[in-house]
Design a protein around this motif. Structure first.
Motif, PDB file in Angstrom:
ATOM      1  N   ALA A  22      -8.797   2.740  -5.073  1.00  0.00           N
ATOM      2  CA  ALA A  22      -8.052   1.714  -4.331  1.00  0.00           C
ATOM      3  C   ALA A  22      -7.108   2.394  -3.343  1.00  0.00           C
ATOM      4  O   ALA A  22      -6.596   3.489  -3.607  1.00  0.00           O
ATOM      5  N   ILE A  23      -6.890   1.723  -2.228  1.00  0.00           N
ATOM      6  CA  ILE A  23      -5.954   2.230  -1.228  1.00  0.00           C
ATOM      7  C   ILE A  23      -4.752   1.305  -1.211  1.00  0.00           C
ATOM      8  O   ILE A  23      -4.902   0.081  -1.148  1.00  0.00           O
ATOM      9  N   GLY A  24      -3.557   1.885  -1.261  1.00  0.00           N
ATOM     10  CA  GLY A  24      -2.343   1.081  -1.226  1.00  0.00           C
ATOM     11  C   GLY A  24      -1.692   1.203   0.148  1.00  0.00           C
ATOM     12  O   GLY A  24      -1.612   2.303   0.705  1.00  0.00           O
ATOM     13  N   HIS A  25      -1.232   0.056   0.671  1.00  0.00           N
ATOM     14  CA  HIS A  25      -0.608   0.047   2.002  1.00  0.00           C
ATOM     15  C   HIS A  25       0.896  -0.095   1.836  1.00  0.00           C
ATOM     16  O   HIS A  25       1.366  -1.090   1.278  1.00  0.00           O
ATOM     17  N   LEU A  70      -3.342   6.345  -2.561  1.00  0.00           N
ATOM     18  CA  LEU A  70      -4.701   6.288  -3.115  1.00  0.00           C
ATOM     19  C   LEU A  70      -4.564   6.255  -4.632  1.00  0.00           C
ATOM     20  O   LEU A  70      -3.696   6.944  -5.169  1.00  0.00           O
ATOM     21  N   GLY A  71      -5.397   5.506  -5.312  1.00  0.00           N
ATOM     22  CA  GLY A  71      -5.301   5.514  -6.769  1.00  0.00           C
ATOM     23  C   GLY A  71      -6.587   5.029  -7.407  1.00  0.00           C
ATOM     24  O   GLY A  71      -7.342   4.270  -6.790  1.00  0.00           O
ATOM     25  N   TYR A  81      -9.670  -2.349  -1.992  1.00  0.00           N
ATOM     26  CA  TYR A  81     -10.622  -1.671  -2.877  1.00  0.00           C
ATOM     27  C   TYR A  81     -11.766  -1.103  -2.048  1.00  0.00           C
ATOM     28  O   TYR A  81     -12.378  -1.838  -1.263  1.00  0.00           O
ATOM     29  N   LEU A  82     -12.044   0.177  -2.206  1.00  0.00           N
ATOM     30  CA  LEU A  82     -13.214   0.747  -1.533  1.00  0.00           C
ATOM     31  C   LEU A  82     -14.463   0.210  -2.206  1.00  0.00           C
ATOM     32  O   LEU A  82     -14.478  -0.006  -3.418  1.00  0.00           O
ATOM     33  N   GLU A  83     -15.501   0.006  -1.437  1.00  0.00           N
ATOM     34  CA  GLU A  83     -16.775  -0.389  -2.034  1.00  0.00           C
ATOM     35  C   GLU A  83     -17.591   0.862  -2.298  1.00  0.00           C
ATOM     36  O   GLU A  83     -17.293   1.934  -1.764  1.00  0.00           O
TER      37      GLU A  83
END
Ligand code: M6R
Length: 609
Positions: free
Chosen positions: A180-183, A190-191, A206-208
């Motif tokens: 997952a990327i947090g803004h 990133l986590g 969420y990255l696919e």
């Protein structure tokens, strides 16, 4: 498994990385590490064997001050869980953290070794560090280097890269396990999941599968497997979603056991219309129970045992044939499936690699996909046509407790709905079952009265090298669950058996040193189970009987202990009887001084196969 974190911050990030890793320790705790860029973009790392506390000590002795960094908490797959094999793995050009397995690491390693590359660790991850470094040494930029290496990696992995001298760039890649990327405001994260990022931001992308992302402090560019730029929509995560505190309890497991009347009640309120006494499913299902010829269930561990109990319910209440398998077998067995049938998956985390792979297989076979999940933002939830959420809240203890009883509650509601749709349950039957369900939270609260009786068994159980659990009907999967619970937190060998199977082999084990835990609520199978108990008693086995007042009276046998539960109907009994089973494992493990919340070798979310 493993948890990974990356932060592009405004000031020193090491403490934030450790905080985020603490929220990911459920993914493994064999070792931990952090790498940051110090003055002038120089890579520095600190690593420690064991739990995060050891890394914190190292960081307090030799702090890191970089404003960009990555971190990792490990569940060992390749290489012993020591400091040398701890992530981040690094070269002079980069550091990388990894969750998953690089399946072709042997051939890649041989290729690199033939070129003279020397390896420091036994991990598969170091291959990635060396391959990307090789590309950078050829003159490629970090982005070009990663783009060139990713297609060469086989397996399931999530990666986060930090590059020497690149103080405004992190690269993350997802091929299987979630990322997952947090803004943030002028910060990016990133986590492994949104739980890790919750203290920093509630805006998460969420990255696919197949995506990889280049992050700077001002945004992110995401590319798909083929390197094409793609848009992925950020989501808001409601505040409080992941909050979990131990409260007054000594362990999360104890707290989660005690929460069950409340969370089962909350789950019920979602699935039952108390006014009409009818089951109400929260989502419109993309199929009709009435026209199904069969359904399949797959899951792992405790979730599988919930599915096994549900098989009894669906078959009895809805006369719907159920095939069930552990997901790790189902996915490779490649069973033939008639198009348009139902494939049901059960998972607390919604990320279990084998269950997810089974879901994808069933989808490709034209099945309707329904998942019973606890984490509603999980990959399984996102990839299912419909979900039936369990409202257990965050489960921290590695040993699943409240997730299990909530899964059972949802599965029973689904079985009742199926029975109604298929005409095998009348209005009256449904009203009776719903009434039993409504009474369940109260019975669960009452059941805690048996705790002192269970605690008194500590010494006998802790002395045992093996324990046998027996049950019939829905008590059989509960016997399997009891044995799993005891094994995973006390490390005592335990086996669950269908009581009728005893004479086909396991009876040979019975002697005066073997505790036999018999789960036998008063139901139509009680007499049969009593015969099996007699067989145990005749051979000197020490019986711990878990039953209700009527069962205790009818059985009337000498036992090491008889745990008398409140009376419940046979249909809901497995949900109620989960409690003593959990308490037996909990108290034995605590008495033995084991780490019940983080037992050795285990992780909460199993994202490798
Ligand atoms: O997250 P899931 O429900 O898919 O996890 C499945 C199993 O890994 C899990 O139930 C495991 O067996 C528990 N540690 C048992 O207590």
């Amino acid at each position: 498994m493993c948890g990974i974190v990356g932060i592009l911050g405004k000031s020193a990030v090491a403490t934030q990385i450790v905080d985020a890793l603490k929220r990911l320790e459920y993914r493994g705790y064999d070792s931990a590490g952090v790498a940051t860029l110090e003055d002038g973009g120089r890579l520095e790392r600190r690593r420690a064997e064991g739990k995060l506390g050891n890394l914190e000590v190292k960081l307090s002795e030799a702090p890191l001050s970089g404003a960009i960094g990555i971190g990792h908490t490990r569940w060992a797959t390749h290489g012993r869980p020591n400091e040398r094999n701890a992530h981040p793995h690094a070269t002079e050009k980069l550091a990388v953290v990894h969750n998953g397995i690089i399946e072709n690491f042997r051939e890649l390693k041989e290729e690199l070794q033939a070129e003279g590359v020397r390896f420091e660790t036994e991990t598969d991850t170091e291959i990635v560090a060396q391959l990307v470094t090789k590309e950078i040494l050829k003159g490629k930029s970090p982005v070009e280097a990663v783009a060139g290496v990713l297609p060469r990696l086989r397996g399931a992995f999530a990666l986060a890269f930090l590059f020497a001298g690149e103080e405004d760039q992190l690269i993350g890649a997802r091929h299987g396990p979630p990322l997952a990327i947090g803004h943030g405001e002028g910060e990016m994260y990133l986590g492994s999941d949104a739980v890790a990022l919750a203290p920093f931001t509630d805006e998460v992308t969420y990255l696919e599968d197949g995506d990889w992302a280049v992050l700077s402090r001002h945004g992110v560019q995401i590319r798909d497997l083929k390197g094409r730029p793609v848009e992925r929509k950020p989501q808001r995560i409601p505040s409080g979603t992941f909050m979990a505190e131990k409260g007054n309890h000594r362990h999360f497991m104890a707290k989660e056991i005690y929460e069950q009347p409340e969370v089962v009640g909350r789950t019920l309120a979602h699935y039952v219309d108390f006014a009409t006494g009818r089951v109400k499913l929260p989502a419109t299902l993309p199929f009709d129970f009435k026209t199904l010829k069969r359904m399949s269930i797959s899951a792992c561990g405790t979730a599988y045992y919930a599915g096994l109990i549900a098989k009894y319910w669906f078959e009895r209440l809805a006369r719907l044939p159920v095939e069930i398998d552990v997901a790790s077998e189902f996915r490779y067995r490649e069973p033939p499936m008639d198009e348009g049938e139902l494939a049901l998956f059960v998972s607390q985390s919604g990320e279990t690699a084998d269950t997810l792979a089974s879901l994808r297989y069933a989808k490709a076979q034209g099945q309707h996909i329904l998942s019973v999940v606890n984490v509603q933002t999980s990959t399984m939830a996102r990839e299912s046509a419909a979900i039936a959420p369990t409202l257990a809240g965050t489960e921290v203890g590695v040993a699943s407790t409240k997730a299990f009883t909530c899964q059972l509650t949802v599965l029973l509601c689904l079985a009742i709905a199926a029975g109604r749709a298929r005409g095998t349950l009348s209005d009256k039957d449904e009203a009776e079952l719903v009434d039993e369900l409504i009474r369940l939270p109260g019975l669960m609260a009452e059941a805690f009265k048996v705790e002192p009786r269970i605690e008194a068994l500590n010494r006998d159980l802790a002395r045992a090298t093996d324990v046998l659990y027996l049950g019939r009907g829905t008590s059989y999967p509960l016997a399997l669950e009891g044995a799993l619970k005891l094994k995973e937190i006390s490390y005592i060998h335990a086996e669950g058996y269908a009581a009728g199977e005893l004479k086909h082999g396991p009876i040979a084990l019975i002697d005066e040193d073997l505790p036999v835990i018999v789960i036998a609520p008063h139901d139509h199978l009680l007499e049969k189970t009593v015969s099996n108990m007699q067989e145990v008693a005749a051979r000197g086995g020490k019986i711990v009987l878990v039953t209700d007042a009527r069962g205790a009276e009818e059985i009337g046998m000498d036992t090491l202990a008889t745990i008398v539960m409140p009376t419940a109907s046979p249909t809901v009994a497995p949900i109620l009887y989960a409690l003593p089973i959990q308490l037996i494992a909990y108290h034995t493990a605590v008495f033995m001084g084991k780490d019940v919340d983080q037992p050795r070798n285990l992780a909460k979310s199993v994202t490798v196969e």
